[in-house]
Scaffold this motif. Structure first.
Motif, PDB file in Angstrom:
ATOM      1  N   THR A  75       0.768  -1.227  -0.101  1.00  0.00           N
ATOM      2  CA  THR A  75      -0.152   0.017   0.120  1.00  0.00           C
ATOM      3  C   THR A  75       0.901   1.122   0.006  1.00  0.00           C
ATOM      4  N   VAL A 102      -3.604   9.388   2.996  1.00  0.00           N
ATOM      5  CA  VAL A 102      -4.228   8.635   1.870  1.00  0.00           C
ATOM      6  C   VAL A 102      -3.390   7.188   1.638  1.00  0.00           C
ATOM      7  N   ASP A 103      -4.187   6.064   2.010  1.00  0.00           N
ATOM      8  CA  ASP A 103      -3.430   4.868   1.783  1.00  0.00           C
ATOM      9  C   ASP A 103      -4.196   4.338   0.412  1.00  0.00           C
ATOM     10  N   ARG A 104      -3.325   3.869  -0.486  1.00  0.00           N
ATOM     11  CA  ARG A 104      -4.009   3.241  -1.752  1.00  0.00           C
ATOM     12  C   ARG A 104      -3.187   2.169  -1.958  1.00  0.00           C
ATOM     13  N   CYS A 110      -1.316  -0.623  -4.230  1.00  0.00           N
ATOM     14  CA  CYS A 110      -0.524  -0.407  -5.673  1.00  0.00           C
ATOM     15  C   CYS A 110      -1.287  -1.369  -6.722  1.00  0.00           C
TER      16      CYS A 110
END
Length: 98
Positions: free
Chosen positions: A32, A53-55, A57
């Motif tokens: 992430t 913000v955690d997104r 990959c």
């Protein structure tokens, strides 16, 4: 384990800084990316505060980060391919014991 990286408090067994971005992973396999977003919209108005913000990959970037992290750990600790799996499992076990 909790640590601060680039102003973020991150609780994860694996944290990796690559290309100026902060990544975290619970297993060493799925990564992430963590970043700050500025100037977010709130009620139709711009606010100039930062937001973490955690997104997840995308698959191709996830694989790049996974291989780069494994390579960095193997070089640093002088591990071979068999030892790296035991290292990852030990880190996951220690993190879940806390």
């Amino acid at each position: 384990m909790a640590m601060e990286v680039h102003g973020f408090i991150i609780s994860s067994p694996f944290v990796f800084v690559c290309d100026g971005k902060v990544y975290r992973s619970q297993s060493g396999k799925n990564w992430t990316v963590i970043f700050s977003r500025y100037g977010t919209q709130a009620w139709g108005n711009d606010t100039y505060a930062s937001q973490r913000v955690d997104r997840a990959c995308p698959p191709n970037r996830n694989e790049e980060v996974r291989l780069a992290f494994r390579g960095a750990v193997m070089r640093h600790f002088k591990l071979n391919y068999t030892q790296i799996e035991a290292f990852f499992q030990r880190q996951i076990n220690e993190d879940s014991a806390c």
